[in-house]
Design a protein around this motif. Structure first.
Motif, PDB file in Angstrom:
ATOM      1  N   ARG A  95      17.203 -49.078  85.744  1.00 49.27           N
ATOM      2  CA  ARG A  95      18.885 -49.050  84.233  1.00 49.27           C
ATOM      3  C   ARG A  95      17.726 -49.575  82.954  1.00 49.27           C
ATOM      4  NH1 ARG A  95      18.961 -54.672  85.823  1.00 49.27           N
ATOM      5  NH2 ARG A  95      17.293 -55.447  83.996  1.00 49.27           N
ATOM      6  N   SER A 103      27.173 -54.749  73.109  1.00 49.23           N
ATOM      7  CA  SER A 103      28.997 -54.697  73.262  1.00 49.23           C
ATOM      8  C   SER A 103      29.094 -53.513  73.698  1.00 49.23           C
ATOM      9  CB  SER A 103      30.123 -55.886  73.025  1.00 49.23           C
ATOM     10  OG  SER A 103      30.371 -55.143  71.266  1.00 49.23           O
ATOM     11  N   LYS A 162      27.223 -52.437  76.704  1.00 52.58           N
ATOM     12  CA  LYS A 162      27.417 -52.853  78.302  1.00 52.58           C
ATOM     13  C   LYS A 162      28.415 -52.698  78.099  1.00 52.58           C
ATOM     14  CE  LYS A 162      29.069 -57.885  80.018  1.00 52.58           C
ATOM     15  NZ  LYS A 162      30.221 -57.183  80.523  1.00 52.58           N
ATOM     16  N   SER A 163      29.562 -52.165  77.885  1.00 49.98           N
ATOM     17  CA  SER A 163      30.129 -51.017  78.432  1.00 49.98           C
ATOM     18  C   SER A 163      30.302 -49.748  79.182  1.00 49.98           C
ATOM     19  CB  SER A 163      31.715 -51.549  77.718  1.00 49.98           C
ATOM     20  OG  SER A 163      32.833 -50.203  77.496  1.00 49.98           O
ATOM     21  N   SER A 221      29.039 -50.384  82.544  1.00 48.23           N
ATOM     22  CA  SER A 221      29.745 -50.981  83.407  1.00 48.23           C
ATOM     23  C   SER A 221      30.358 -49.457  83.515  1.00 48.23           C
ATOM     24  CB  SER A 221      30.784 -51.893  82.862  1.00 48.23           C
ATOM     25  OG  SER A 221      32.227 -52.120  83.234  1.00 48.23           O
ATOM     26  N   ASN A 222      30.683 -48.728  83.395  1.00 47.21           N
ATOM     27  CA  ASN A 222      31.844 -47.030  83.424  1.00 47.21           C
ATOM     28  C   ASN A 222      30.538 -46.235  84.256  1.00 47.21           C
ATOM     29  OD1 ASN A 222      33.353 -47.766  81.947  1.00 47.21           O
ATOM     30  ND2 ASN A 222      32.573 -47.094  80.272  1.00 47.21           N
ATOM     31  N   ARG A 223      29.355 -46.421  83.938  1.00 51.72           N
ATOM     32  CA  ARG A 223      28.515 -45.726  85.479  1.00 51.72           C
ATOM     33  C   ARG A 223      27.888 -47.028  86.682  1.00 51.72           C
ATOM     34  NH1 ARG A 223      24.309 -42.183  82.945  1.00 51.72           N
ATOM     35  NH2 ARG A 223      24.646 -40.930  81.362  1.00 51.72           N
ATOM     36  N   GLY A 224      29.062 -47.884  86.746  1.00 50.64           N
ATOM     37  CA  GLY A 224      28.126 -48.782  87.805  1.00 50.64           C
ATOM     38  C   GLY A 224      27.470 -49.354  87.605  1.00 50.64           C
ATOM     39  N   VAL A 252      26.355 -53.432  86.492  1.00 47.68           N
ATOM     40  CA  VAL A 252      27.380 -54.073  85.587  1.00 47.68           C
ATOM     41  C   VAL A 252      25.573 -55.497  85.629  1.00 47.68           C
ATOM     42  CG1 VAL A 252      28.899 -56.249  86.222  1.00 47.68           C
ATOM     43  CG2 VAL A 252      29.047 -54.227  87.067  1.00 47.68           C
ATOM     44  N   SER A 311      24.709 -58.764  82.457  1.00 45.76           N
ATOM     45  CA  SER A 311      25.267 -59.789  81.497  1.00 45.76           C
ATOM     46  C   SER A 311      24.959 -59.356  80.313  1.00 45.76           C
ATOM     47  CB  SER A 311      25.029 -60.853  82.399  1.00 45.76           C
ATOM     48  OG  SER A 311      23.506 -61.159  81.645  1.00 45.76           O
TER      49      SER A 311
END
Length: 324
Positions: free
Chosen positions: A5, A23, A26-27, A30-33, A35, A37
């Motif tokens: 990560r 932010s 973080k997005s 998420s696009n790379r799988g 997730v 916080s």
């Protein structure tokens, strides 16, 4: 510590003077799988910033903070940043033909590395639908020579640019059998075989082929099995999408008898109308679509719908072209 990560986070953070907010980061994760916080991401960033081992910089003048990699930092890694990789891919598409060959060759090498850096996935803004106006200037003589070789089924000799160990080399091939010219995302590609015994088929952009000379001997025509080996230099290293392909074929067809296969057979289900439903675990490629299309007068794609609709669209276009 989740090293994977942390490595991904560092890959997504741009070099100064650019920066990225928590932010936005973080997005992208998420696009790379991945997730995570917002709080966990902030802890990861702060920990790497405090270690002073990654060249990470925090801009506290605005909130949310902006994160970047110090422009002077080199660290232990020489990996190309994602931002630079995207720029090299765009630069390759915009290269004018008039540039010296050594400069074009250098850019092509960097573009190969860039595509590997992005795991074979080109940015969406480089797709054909978004940039249909992007064209690469071609050597018209090379194109006409290849067209002549294909039309009259003649073998040819040619110099072909191949990337070996991150360096581009022009290799001389005494016999090349060109069998098709296709366009992919605005790039004209040549499909060919080499030598007299080598079974694999290849595909390369026309700009990586030069000094084509027609030979006074017939060219080789690839078999259906050999066509399945077709490899594209543009897609090399790209993770392909695995699909469950279901086709309906006659019992006595070459597909049902096993002479032609579109992947690994999962199941066979005989039908009442002397046909068979065969399920393959296959890779969704342009080569697969072409092979299915060529057999569409006796083979029906049942699933997936995306490929079925693709075949229908091509057949509909053919009907319109012949005004039937």
């Amino acid at each position: 510590m989740n090293s994977q990560r942390h490595l991904t986070i560092l890959e997504l953070i741009p070099y100064q003077p650019s920066s990225i907010s928590t932010s936005e980061l973080k997005s992208k994760l998420s696009n790379r799988g991945m997730v995570v916080s917002a709080r966990m991401l902030q802890r990861d960033l702060q920990a790497m910033f405090d270690s002073s081992s990654f060249g990470l910089e925090k801009d506290i003048r605005t909130k949310p903070y902006g994160w970047s990699i110090n422009a002077q930092w080199r660290g232990a890694s020489t990996r190309m940043s994602m931002e630079v990789a995207e720029h090299y891919l765009l630069l390759e598409q915009l290269l004018p033909h008039s540039l010296p060959s050594d400069i074009k060759q250098s850019v092509h090498v960097k573009a190969e590395q860039a595509l590997n850096r992005l795991n074979g996935q080109k940015p969406s803004w480089l797709d054909e639908d978004h940039h249909k106006h992007l064209k690469i200037n071609l050597d018209s003589k090379v194109v006409s020579q290849i067209e002549h070789a294909i039309k009259f089924k003649r073998a040819a000799s040619a110099n072909i640019c191949r990337v070996l160990y991150k360096e581009a080399h022009w290799l001389a091939f005494s016999e090349v059998s060109f069998f098709a010219l296709v366009e992919q995302t605005g790039v004209l590609m040549a499909q060919f075989m080499v030598g007299t015994l080598h079974d694999k088929c290849y595909q390369l952009p026309i700009y990586r082929i030069r000094n084509v000379q027609i030979l006074q001997k017939p060219s080789r025509t690839p078999s259906q099995t050999q066509l399945l080996t077709l490899r594209s230099a543009i897609n090399k290293g790209k993770s392909q999408h695995s699909i469950d392909l279901i086709v309906r074929v006659p019992e006595q067809s070459v597909v049902n008898l096993g002479f032609v296969q579109f992947g690994d057979i999962v199941t066979k289900q005989p039908q009442d109308d002397q046909s068979v439903l065969i399920t393959y675990k296959a890779q969704d490629t342009e080569q697969l679509t072409d092979a299915l299309l060529k057999s569409s007068n006796w083979l029906e794609v049942v699933e997936p719908l995306s490929i079925r609709n693709r075949i229908i669209a091509k057949l509909t276009a053919a009907l319109q072209n012949y005004r039937l």
